[in-house]
Scaffold this active site. Sequence first.
Site, mmCIF file in Angstrom:
data_model
loop_
_atom_site.group_PDB
_atom_site.id
_atom_site.type_symbol
_atom_site.label_atom_id
_atom_site.label_comp_id
_atom_site.label_asym_id
_atom_site.label_seq_id
_atom_site.Cartn_x
_atom_site.Cartn_y
_atom_site.Cartn_z
ATOM 1 N N THR A 59 51.500 -62.603 -50.739
ATOM 2 C CA THR A 59 51.830 -63.496 -49.643
ATOM 3 C C THR A 59 52.975 -64.384 -50.120
ATOM 4 O OG1 THR A 59 49.967 -64.832 -50.366
ATOM 5 C CG2 THR A 59 49.631 -63.530 -48.407
ATOM 6 N N SER A 102 53.124 -74.862 -42.800
ATOM 7 C CA SER A 102 53.480 -74.552 -41.415
ATOM 8 C C SER A 102 52.744 -75.435 -40.420
ATOM 9 C CB SER A 102 53.246 -73.066 -41.152
ATOM 10 O OG SER A 102 53.833 -72.708 -39.934
ATOM 11 N N HIS A 103 51.967 -74.808 -39.550
ATOM 12 C CA HIS A 103 51.295 -75.547 -38.470
ATOM 13 C C HIS A 103 49.901 -76.020 -38.874
ATOM 14 C CE1 HIS A 103 50.646 -71.282 -38.532
ATOM 15 N NE2 HIS A 103 49.384 -71.579 -38.271
ATOM 16 N N ASP A 110 56.534 -77.287 -39.525
ATOM 17 C CA ASP A 110 57.735 -77.178 -40.357
ATOM 18 C C ASP A 110 58.959 -76.726 -39.568
ATOM 19 O OD1 ASP A 110 56.590 -74.657 -39.997
ATOM 20 O OD2 ASP A 110 57.544 -73.866 -41.798
ATOM 21 N N THR A 170 54.020 -57.489 -39.324
ATOM 22 C CA THR A 170 53.954 -58.929 -39.088
ATOM 23 C C THR A 170 54.505 -59.698 -40.288
ATOM 24 O OG1 THR A 170 52.076 -58.669 -37.643
ATOM 25 C CG2 THR A 170 52.296 -60.798 -38.724
ATOM 26 N N SER A 192 53.985 -64.474 -32.286
ATOM 27 C CA SER A 192 53.340 -65.695 -32.749
ATOM 28 C C SER A 192 54.278 -66.896 -32.669
ATOM 29 C CB SER A 192 52.847 -65.490 -34.174
ATOM 30 O OG SER A 192 53.926 -65.032 -34.981
ATOM 31 N N ARG A 237 42.747 -60.845 -34.994
ATOM 32 C CA ARG A 237 43.657 -60.966 -33.858
ATOM 33 C C ARG A 237 43.609 -59.663 -33.068
ATOM 34 N NH1 ARG A 237 45.774 -65.603 -35.443
ATOM 35 N NH2 ARG A 237 46.794 -65.880 -37.452
HETATM 36 C C1 G1P Z 1 50.761 -65.483 -38.554
HETATM 37 C C2 G1P Z 1 51.472 -64.774 -37.433
HETATM 38 C C3 G1P Z 1 52.685 -64.057 -37.972
HETATM 39 C C4 G1P Z 1 53.586 -65.037 -38.709
HETATM 40 C C5 G1P Z 1 52.771 -65.785 -39.769
HETATM 41 C C6 G1P Z 1 53.584 -66.875 -40.431
HETATM 42 O O1 G1P Z 1 50.333 -64.554 -39.508
HETATM 43 O O2 G1P Z 1 50.626 -63.883 -36.768
HETATM 44 O O3 G1P Z 1 53.375 -63.442 -36.914
HETATM 45 O O4 G1P Z 1 54.635 -64.381 -39.320
HETATM 46 O O5 G1P Z 1 51.633 -66.394 -39.171
HETATM 47 O O6 G1P Z 1 54.023 -67.836 -39.521
HETATM 48 P P1 G1P Z 1 48.854 -63.941 -39.544
HETATM 49 O O7 G1P Z 1 47.913 -65.131 -39.637
HETATM 50 O O8 G1P Z 1 48.662 -63.220 -38.263
HETATM 51 O O9 G1P Z 1 48.836 -63.055 -40.741
HETATM 52 ZN ZN ZN Z 2 55.853 -72.863 -39.263
#
Ligand code: G1P
Ligand code: ZN
Length: 543
Positions: free
Chosen positions: A18, A113-114, A279, A344, A365, A496
């Site tokens: 990751t 991030s979020h 972010d 993804t 996303s 998901r």
């Molecule tokens: C999620 C989103 C993916 C994005 C990632 C980082 O990952 O689905 O599209 O690139 O966050 O922002 P996931 O939790 O699905 O692996």
């Molecule tokens: Zn982000």
Amino acid sequence: MQIEAVSTRPFEGQRPGTSGLRKKVKVFQQAHYLENFVQSVFDSIGDFAGQTLVVGGDGRYYNREAIQTILKMAAANGFSKVLVGQGGILSTPAASCVIRKYNAYGGLILSASHNPAGPDDDFGIKYNIANGGPAPEAVTEAIYARTQNISYYDIIECPDVDLDHTGSFELVGMQVEVIDAVADYAELMQSLFDFNAIRDLLAGDFSRVFDAMHAVTGPYAKVILEDMLGAADGTVINGEPKEDFGGGHPDPNLTYAHELVDILYGEDAPDFGAASDGDGDRNMILGNHFFVTPSDSLAVMAANAQLVPGYASGISGVARSMPTSAAADRVAESLGLDCYETPTGWKFFGNLMDAGRVTLCGEESFGTGSDHVREKDGLWAVLFWLNILAVRKESVKSILTDHWKKFGRNYYSRHDYEGVDSAAATQVLQNVRDQFTSLPGTRMAGRRVASCDDFAYTDPVDGSISENQGVRILFEDGSRIIFRLSGTGTSGATIRVYLESYEPDSSRHGLDAQDALADMIEAAGEVSQLQKLTGRDKPTVIT
Ligand code: G1P
Ligand code: ZN
């Protein structure tokens, strides 16, 4: 000074590969923890003697402490210069912009991030390479391997430095330049978009609101939208970044950005609403009582790119992640452009952009971007939309209905089941996999199944292969049901379910995607036994 890196193993509990490390603040606060990760990065990225490093973050709790540590370690490890955003701030796309603009060797971006922020919530750090994008797998794997056997790290001993004033100073032989966090990014935006047209739009009776969700885009949006483009004060709401993001969950979707959604779906709703995440790399676009899915947003951008100065001479191609709807594919086809379907995660777009194969890319996303940087970019997407609206002088809704009339509509929704038992989640996907040979040819949700597979991707640029990127049921009419496990969740597993049905005649259903997809949603539950295995009767988040 060398310090013995006692046995903390930064990646414990997280999948290797990751692109960064994301953990609770309390985990990062353990002695030597952050240091071990940073030293593992420095030990894995090659020879950076005499080079520049970029450092900045989304301003969340622990951002400042982490930056002090990184500066002292960068000096001890031999970087000749560090560019750091004022106050320790750089949005993720702004960090990407700064790395590229100043030919830095790479950058350390501090963000989760979020994810919620604060002493009991999340912190994160990732390394981006010289192209401004997340480190490729070879690098992240080397970093991971190094964390497994690191025995010491290098750090200088000195008092903390002042990050609150722009300017340059020396830190034991290394130059530290505290830069304006917004200026370089704002200049890049100005070079791409028709600021005069947007200024005229905002000066008229076009009403709008941007929700910075108490996170990093506040200062960026205030400078660009209010100061440079003249939007009235108050256009940016929740614009003061806070260390705990105001206690919220700054993820711009219909669930977490409910304050903005309430405004756009309320009385006297404005013409346009948008939000970005912690972010600054995600975006959500809304019109008056209208939601633009990120998949449609990418398609509309591709179809209207010629209206935007930075893209007016043509785009080279489009890429979308596999679970993103195929709406953009139809635009690419009509424009004679290549369209790539990647796993993804943003890092897969980087190779395609570096090779000049794609200009625009996006994920369902709430991530959209272009080759102006190597990260997805929230405010950029907002400005792209404002530019389109300024030229077309139509409502968001009419731009979408017009688009669907021309290209057909890919009804689309993602259902997330968060924090479920990991074994149950694995079994949900396995249940579908077990039917890979029996499903093709049968009918589900009134459609015939064409094929089933585990999505795999061969990178057309470097030939690398990524397997098991999602379990897919593909229908003859282009509809799809996809199951994937999240790679970013921090507690339990997140399933998901991505649902898509293609309708050439967009007037056949109403506007609501959940209604149009009702039979697909039911079929997805039946084929996977998701509800039974997880004990959940409905998703945590629907987008
Ligand atoms: C999620 C989103 C993916 C994005 C990632 C980082 O990952 O689905 O599209 O690139 O966050 O922002 P996931 O939790 O699905 O692996
Ligand atoms: Zn982000």
